[in-house]
Write an enzyme that holds these catalytic residues in place. Structure first.
Site, PDB file in Angstrom:
ATOM      1  CB  CYS A   1      25.683 -61.346 -20.067  1.00 36.22           C
ATOM      2  SG  CYS A   1      26.829 -60.918 -21.375  1.00 36.22           S
TER       3      CYS A   1
ATOM      4  CB  CYS B   1      18.979 -68.792 -22.707  1.00 41.75           C
ATOM      5  SG  CYS B   1      17.716 -68.194 -21.568  1.00 41.75           S
TER       6      CYS B   1
ATOM      7  CB  CYS C   1      26.495 -61.722 -24.875  1.00 39.01           C
ATOM      8  SG  CYS C   1      26.423 -63.094 -23.717  1.00 39.01           S
TER       9      CYS C   1
END
Length: 140
Positions: free
Chosen positions: A11, A90, A83
């Site tokens: 997240c 990422c 999220c």
């Protein structure tokens, strides 16, 4: 060597959603998964997350907010983003981890009284719990 599948839950801040998800998945499937959580911009574990989890018998008070950088060279079977910001930010991990994205509202963004904010954490906790139960039940 462990036969457990490795899961990294990401997240933005690793302060609420990913922390609750880590605690829940460890609680419901510790024999199956080795679970970690991290944030793309780690901050501090939210006291509301600790309280909401404590209400269902899961203690995350010893957790700490971790950076995704701590895990960048490790291999995982699953990388779950909880999220949209984490999904977009990422990094690439080695190996062939299956990427899964579930978008949950940020309970920390809720304004209002202490009880209203805690209620938002409870709602997201329950949504994450149900989604992780399906993840485990459906064989991932």
């Amino acid at each position: 060597m462990s036969d457990k599948q490795r899961v990294l839950i990401l997240c933005t801040g690793n302060s609420a959603r990913s922390q609750m998800a880590e605690g829940i998945l460890r609680h419901i499937a510790d024999e199956t998964f080795e679970v970690e959580s991290a944030g793309v911009e780690p901050s501090n574990l939210r006291p509301e997350a600790i309280e909401a989890m404590s209400e269902i018998g899961i203690d995350i008070s010893a957790h700490r907010s971790k950076s995704v950088d701590e895990f960048i060279d490790q291999q995982f079977d699953y990388i779950i983003t909880v999220c949209d910001n984490a999904r977009e930010s990422c990094p690439v991990f080695p190996g062939d981890a299956r990427r899964i994205h579930w978008s949950f509202d940020d309970p920390a963004a809720v304004k209002g009284s202490d009880e209203e904010r805690l209620s938002a954490f409870r709602t997201i906790r329950d949504q994450i719990f149900k989604r992780l139960e399906r993840f485990v039940k459906e064989g991932h």
